[in-house]
Design a protein around this motif. Structure first.
Motif, PDB file in Angstrom:
ATOM      1  N   ARG A 156      -2.140   6.602   4.465  1.00 26.56           N
ATOM      2  CA  ARG A 156      -2.278   7.290   5.746  1.00 26.56           C
ATOM      3  C   ARG A 156      -2.674   6.272   6.807  1.00 26.56           C
ATOM      4  O   ARG A 156      -3.320   5.277   6.510  1.00 26.56           O
ATOM      5  N   ASN A 157      -2.297   6.563   8.047  1.00 23.61           N
ATOM      6  CA  ASN A 157      -2.752   5.705   9.140  1.00 23.61           C
ATOM      7  C   ASN A 157      -4.257   5.815   9.319  1.00 23.61           C
ATOM      8  O   ASN A 157      -4.949   4.809   9.527  1.00 23.61           O
ATOM      9  N   THR A 158      -4.764   7.044   9.273  1.00 28.11           N
ATOM     10  CA  THR A 158      -6.194   7.258   9.456  1.00 28.11           C
ATOM     11  C   THR A 158      -6.700   8.254   8.418  1.00 28.11           C
ATOM     12  O   THR A 158      -5.948   9.112   7.943  1.00 28.11           O
ATOM     13  N   TYR A 159      -7.984   8.115   8.088  1.00 30.96           N
ATOM     14  CA  TYR A 159      -8.613   8.999   7.111  1.00 30.96           C
ATOM     15  C   TYR A 159      -9.793   9.722   7.763  1.00 30.96           C
ATOM     16  O   TYR A 159     -10.637   9.098   8.393  1.00 30.96           O
ATOM     17  N   ASN A 160      -9.821  11.020   7.598  1.00 30.63           N
ATOM     18  CA  ASN A 160     -10.934  11.823   8.091  1.00 30.63           C
ATOM     19  C   ASN A 160     -11.207  12.944   7.086  1.00 30.63           C
ATOM     20  O   ASN A 160     -10.419  13.881   6.977  1.00 30.63           O
ATOM     21  N   GLU A 164       7.289   3.009   4.051  1.00 30.62           N
ATOM     22  CA  GLU A 164       8.236   4.099   3.851  1.00 30.62           C
ATOM     23  C   GLU A 164       7.523   5.421   3.597  1.00 30.62           C
ATOM     24  O   GLU A 164       8.059   6.490   3.921  1.00 30.62           O
ATOM     25  N   ALA A 165       6.322   5.371   3.023  1.00 27.76           N
ATOM     26  CA  ALA A 165       5.551   6.595   2.811  1.00 27.76           C
ATOM     27  C   ALA A 165       5.213   7.274   4.129  1.00 27.76           C
ATOM     28  O   ALA A 165       5.043   8.493   4.191  1.00 27.76           O
ATOM     29  N   LEU A 166       5.130   6.489   5.201  1.00 27.91           N
ATOM     30  CA  LEU A 166       4.796   7.022   6.518  1.00 27.91           C
ATOM     31  C   LEU A 166       6.018   7.244   7.403  1.00 27.91           C
ATOM     32  O   LEU A 166       6.056   8.176   8.202  1.00 27.91           O
ATOM     33  N   LEU A 167       7.026   6.367   7.260  1.00 28.72           N
ATOM     34  CA  LEU A 167       8.148   6.369   8.198  1.00 28.72           C
ATOM     35  C   LEU A 167       9.450   6.881   7.605  1.00 28.72           C
ATOM     36  O   LEU A 167      10.438   7.005   8.318  1.00 28.72           O
ATOM     37  N   ASN A 200     -11.314   3.635   7.317  1.00 27.70           N
ATOM     38  CA  ASN A 200     -10.764   4.531   8.345  1.00 27.70           C
ATOM     39  C   ASN A 200      -9.245   4.572   8.335  1.00 27.70           C
ATOM     40  O   ASN A 200      -8.639   5.452   8.932  1.00 27.70           O
ATOM     41  N   HIS A 201      -8.611   3.608   7.661  1.00 25.03           N
ATOM     42  CA  HIS A 201      -7.154   3.498   7.706  1.00 25.03           C
ATOM     43  C   HIS A 201      -6.677   2.709   6.496  1.00 25.03           C
ATOM     44  O   HIS A 201      -7.458   2.047   5.816  1.00 25.03           O
TER      45      HIS A 201
END
Length: 261
Positions: free
Chosen positions: A24-28, A68-71, A116-117
């Motif tokens: 993930r780009n960011t984790y929350n 590729e998991a994101l895009l 965080n990322h």
């Protein structure tokens, strides 16, 4: 990350997330990190920092499959040769997150691992085709290079996995720490990934260092030197424009691949 050995190296040994986190780009909320490499921090390492200086920010590796998991899957997949994108060290405000204490043998260490990322990944939602659309010259720029040149087997990493921050807030280079880190981590990454090529982003701080250790370890890997993303971001300092430096990098990569693949 596709390679199981690289996954274990990055997410259990170098940084202990108890396995690879979901990309993930960011984790929350932020990721849980249960420990990290302290080889250079130990009093027995022989690496002595000035009072107040610390090993702080940390990075891990990333590969094409993470992008590729994101895009989504890359459409342009021309070059399957294993290629390392090699940079120097984590530096600047990369928003790793809060300091994570780690106690070993009664001593507490404190660093900023990426919680965080997922390090290197682009904060965009599609493969960039036009460099004019790039939001920054790290993750999005690497996505652009992969897509532009059809590079579908990329592994991105730093020469040095954490950074020394001085009391003055500046970067501090110590040869013993560099040598120790490369011997423990980069050497193994290269043995595992077996790159055919290494793209060195930065001539003085990356290409020269990599050349030195290539001679030390007898690595016979063809390398290409490119402008570092931070240099592109500060193009005016070099009396250039970012688009000029991007075009020069593209031209170097195109000619390099035509010659070597």
């Amino acid at each position: 990350m596709l390679n199981k050995d690289l996954t274990n190296l990055n997410f259990c040994e170098l940084l202990n997330y108890d396995g690879q986190p979901q990309v993930r780009n960011t984790y929350n909320p932020p990721l849980s990190c249960f420990g990290y490499c302290i080889d250079c921090d130990k009093p027995t390492s022989g690496i002595f920092l000035k009072p107040g200086d610390t090993f702080d920010q940390m990075s891990h590796g990333c590969d094409t499959s993470d992008f590729e998991a994101l895009l989504g899957e890359m459409r342009n997949r021309k070059i399957s040769d294993p290629i390392i994108f090699l940079l120097e060290n984590p530096w600047g405000d990369y928003d790793n997150g809060e300091v994570v204490p780690f106690e070993v043998d009664g001593k507490v260490y404190k660093k900023q691992p990426p919680i965080n990322h997922y390090y290197w990944t682009p904060n965009i939602d599609q493969w960039p085709e036009n460099p004019d659309s790039l939001q920054n010259f790290y993750g999005p720029y690497f996505a652009y290079l992969m897509n532009k040149h059809g590079l579908n087997n990329i592994y991105i990493t730093n020469l040095i996995k954490c950074n020394v921050i001085t009391t003055k807030g500046t970067e501090y280079k110590k040869q013993e720490a560099i040598s120790n880190c490369i011997d423990k981590w980069l050497r193994r990454e290269i043995e595992i990934f077996s790159p055919r090529f290494v793209f060195c982003f930065g001539k003085d701080n990356v290409e020269k260092v990599f050349k030195h250790y290539s001679e030390k370890y007898n690595w016979t890997i063809t390398r290409l030197c490119l402008y570092h993303p931070s240099a592109i971001a500060r193009a005016q300092r070099y009396h250039k424009k970012p688009e000029q430096m991007i075009a020069e990098n593209d031209d170097r990569i195109k000619k390099f691949l035509q010659t070597n693949t």
